[in-house]
Design a protein around this motif. Structure first.
Motif, PDB file in Angstrom:
ATOM      1  N   TRP A  59     -50.087  16.000  49.431  1.00 47.96           N
ATOM      2  CA  TRP A  59     -50.902  15.444  50.516  1.00 47.96           C
ATOM      3  C   TRP A  59     -50.906  13.937  50.335  1.00 47.96           C
ATOM      4  CZ3 TRP A  59     -52.974  17.460  54.841  1.00 47.96           C
ATOM      5  CH2 TRP A  59     -53.874  16.665  55.556  1.00 47.96           C
ATOM      6  N   GLY A  79     -52.701  21.197  53.550  1.00 46.42           N
ATOM      7  CA  GLY A  79     -53.605  21.166  54.696  1.00 46.42           C
ATOM      8  C   GLY A  79     -52.883  21.693  55.917  1.00 46.42           C
ATOM      9  N   ALA A  80     -53.596  21.653  57.063  1.00 49.16           N
ATOM     10  CA  ALA A  80     -52.981  22.127  58.306  1.00 49.16           C
ATOM     11  C   ALA A  80     -52.074  21.056  58.918  1.00 49.16           C
ATOM     12  CB  ALA A  80     -54.070  22.516  59.305  1.00 49.16           C
ATOM     13  N   GLY A  81     -52.394  19.816  58.686  1.00 45.27           N
ATOM     14  CA  GLY A  81     -51.631  18.719  59.297  1.00 45.27           C
ATOM     15  C   GLY A  81     -50.419  18.344  58.468  1.00 45.27           C
ATOM     16  N   MET A 105     -59.652  28.658  57.447  1.00 46.51           N
ATOM     17  CA  MET A 105     -59.802  27.271  57.928  1.00 46.51           C
ATOM     18  C   MET A 105     -60.075  27.254  59.422  1.00 46.51           C
ATOM     19  SD  MET A 105     -56.828  25.163  55.970  1.00 46.51           S
ATOM     20  CE  MET A 105     -57.254  23.521  56.546  1.00 46.51           C
ATOM     21  N   ARG A 237     -57.230  14.010  64.394  1.00 47.68           N
ATOM     22  CA  ARG A 237     -56.875  12.798  63.664  1.00 47.68           C
ATOM     23  C   ARG A 237     -57.447  11.604  64.425  1.00 47.68           C
ATOM     24  NH1 ARG A 237     -56.130  15.723  60.075  1.00 47.68           N
ATOM     25  NH2 ARG A 237     -54.216  16.131  58.924  1.00 47.68           N
ATOM     26  N   HIS A 285     -64.595  13.750  57.594  1.00 50.71           N
ATOM     27  CA  HIS A 285     -63.385  14.584  57.555  1.00 50.71           C
ATOM     28  C   HIS A 285     -63.669  15.898  56.812  1.00 50.71           C
ATOM     29  CE1 HIS A 285     -58.761  14.312  57.892  1.00 50.71           C
ATOM     30  NE2 HIS A 285     -59.116  15.583  57.808  1.00 50.71           N
ATOM     31  N   THR A 290     -59.700  22.524  53.342  1.00 50.17           N
ATOM     32  CA  THR A 290     -58.858  23.558  52.729  1.00 50.17           C
ATOM     33  C   THR A 290     -59.686  24.323  51.697  1.00 50.17           C
ATOM     34  OG1 THR A 290     -56.813  22.330  53.042  1.00 50.17           O
ATOM     35  CG2 THR A 290     -56.850  23.896  51.220  1.00 50.17           C
TER      36      THR A 290
HETATM   37  C1  GLV Z   1     -56.983  18.286  57.298  1.00 48.53           C
HETATM   38  O1  GLV Z   1     -57.187  17.304  57.932  1.00 48.53           O
HETATM   39  C2  GLV Z   1     -55.862  19.142  57.455  1.00 48.53           C
HETATM   40  O2  GLV Z   1     -54.906  18.754  58.146  1.00 48.53           O
HETATM   41  O3  GLV Z   1     -55.876  20.232  56.864  1.00 48.53           O
END
Ligand code: GLV
Ligand code: NAP
Length: 322
Positions: A59, A79-81, A105, A237, A285, A290
């Motif tokens: 990350w 993470g998801a992003g 999540m 974001r 944030h 996660t």
């Molecule tokens: C957090 O911002 C994600 O992308 O998991």
């Protein structure tokens, strides 16, 4: 670092680079290393021989570094992003990428967006202001069925949000790149549909990935299309929103308020005017953190797939950039 035998369960020796500076980063690494006892973990910046690194669970690794691992087989986002990867101008070509697509999540995100949607719908900001002035006034209240909530992005998190909001009876719309069919949601897709989508969204929930196409999407023009007094919830974001245009829209009354979980610069600098804006709610944030207990098994399963010579589960589409 624990010395591990080079071969367990028939897998050849290899190393996994880990870098995640979140509060829970160490818990993710511990869980992952328990599930992959034959894999040697190298924690950034202690890389050792770059040729050993076959997996990167990273990350916001400093840009340019992934290009230095000649034997990299997969890059996994904890993470998801994945915008933190695609922003690296030297992101190695041809190495598959995966991100977390975790129902837990999605549930966390849906809880956050539902809470803020209800907060705006039931005018808690208005009543907090009235309370601060010891003012007893009853504001007119719409029913949920007469309130349209627009969700930008109908992916894993956007769809979970629509499902959590549906039982409240809100009128729901969604916008995505390709057509999505979701029960109880008026679906729109593509750039040509954005203006109509925005013009009816009284509460706008942003759950888009950050890509070259979406960066700055919520600027003066888009915010100006929202119904007067609309409320913005941004959990995706910060750079999807043009901060100066957001402040102008709040000050002009175009927006009645905004709940912001993500920012152009994080942590939000002390002198940023959003901190003290009376119409802004800020969280650091946290809308969908996660969870180590689900993330570690998912990441470990991806490593095992690649070791068996299989493709990653639901790899990121490198052309789309998310
Ligand atoms: C957090 O911002 C994600 O992308 O998991
Ligand atoms: P996802 O499953 O990839 O869904 C993304 C959605 O956005 C899809 O519906 C996609 O359309 C749509 N989209 C992408 N580009 C678009 C464009 N140019 N025009 C219109 N629609 C577009 O992503 P996700 O898992 O839901 O996550 C979304 C984002 O949430 C992540 O990228 C991350 O930045 C953010 N996030 C934040 C937190 C937090 O704690 N604040 C936590 C997790 C994630 P298609 O359906 O047509 O592909």
């Amino acid at each position: 670092m624990i010395a591990l035998p080079p071969v367990i369960e028939g897998y050849p020796a290899m190393a996994l680079l880990f870098h995640c500076e979140w509060e829970e980063g160490e818990a993710i690494r511990e869980g992952l290393s328990r599930l992959l006892p034959d894999v040697e973990f190298r924690v950034w910046p202690d890389v050792g021989d770059p040729a050993d690194i076959e997996f990167a669970v990273v990350w916001k690794l400093p840009h340019g570094r992934l290009a230095g691992f000649p034997n990299l087989k997969a890059i996994l986002s904890p993470g998801a992003g994945v915008d933190h990867l695609f922003e690296d101008p030297a992101l190695p070509e041809g190495v598959p990428i995966a991100r977390l697509i975790d129902p837990l999540m999605a549930g966390r995100m849906a809880e956050y967006t539902a809470a803020l949607t209800l907060w705006s719908h039931r005018k808690f900001d208005v009543y907090a202001d009235l309370q601060s002035r010891r003012s007893w006034r009853q504001a007119p209240q719409k029913d949920a069925g007469d309130r349209r909530v627009g969700i930008l992005g109908l992916g894993a998190l956007g769809r979970a949000t629509t499902r959590r909001l549906r039982p409240f009876g809100f009128a729901l719309s969604g916008w995505s790149r390709t057509l999505k069919e979701e029960p109880g949601v008026t679906s729109r897709h593509g750039d040509d549909a954005l203006a109509d989508f925005l013009s009816e969204s009284e509460i706008l929930v942003c759950l888009l990935p950050l890509t070259p196409e979406t960066r700055g999407l919520l600027g003066e023009e888009a915010l100006g299309r929202l119904p007067r007094g609309a409320y913005l919830i941004n959990c995706a974001r910060g750079s999807l929103v043009v901060e100066a245009d957001l402040l102008a829209a709040l000050d002009s009354g175009r927006l009645s308020g905004a709940a912001l979980d993500v920012f152009d610069e994080e942590p939000l600098p002390q002198d940023n005017p959003l901190w003290t804006h009376p119409k802004v709610r800020i969280t650091p944030h946290v809308s969908s953190l996660t969870a180590p207990e689900t993330a570690a098994p998912m990441l470990a399963a991806q490593v095992r797939r690649v070791q068996r010579g299989e493709a990653l589960d639901r790899p990121v589409d490198r052309d789309a950039g998310y």
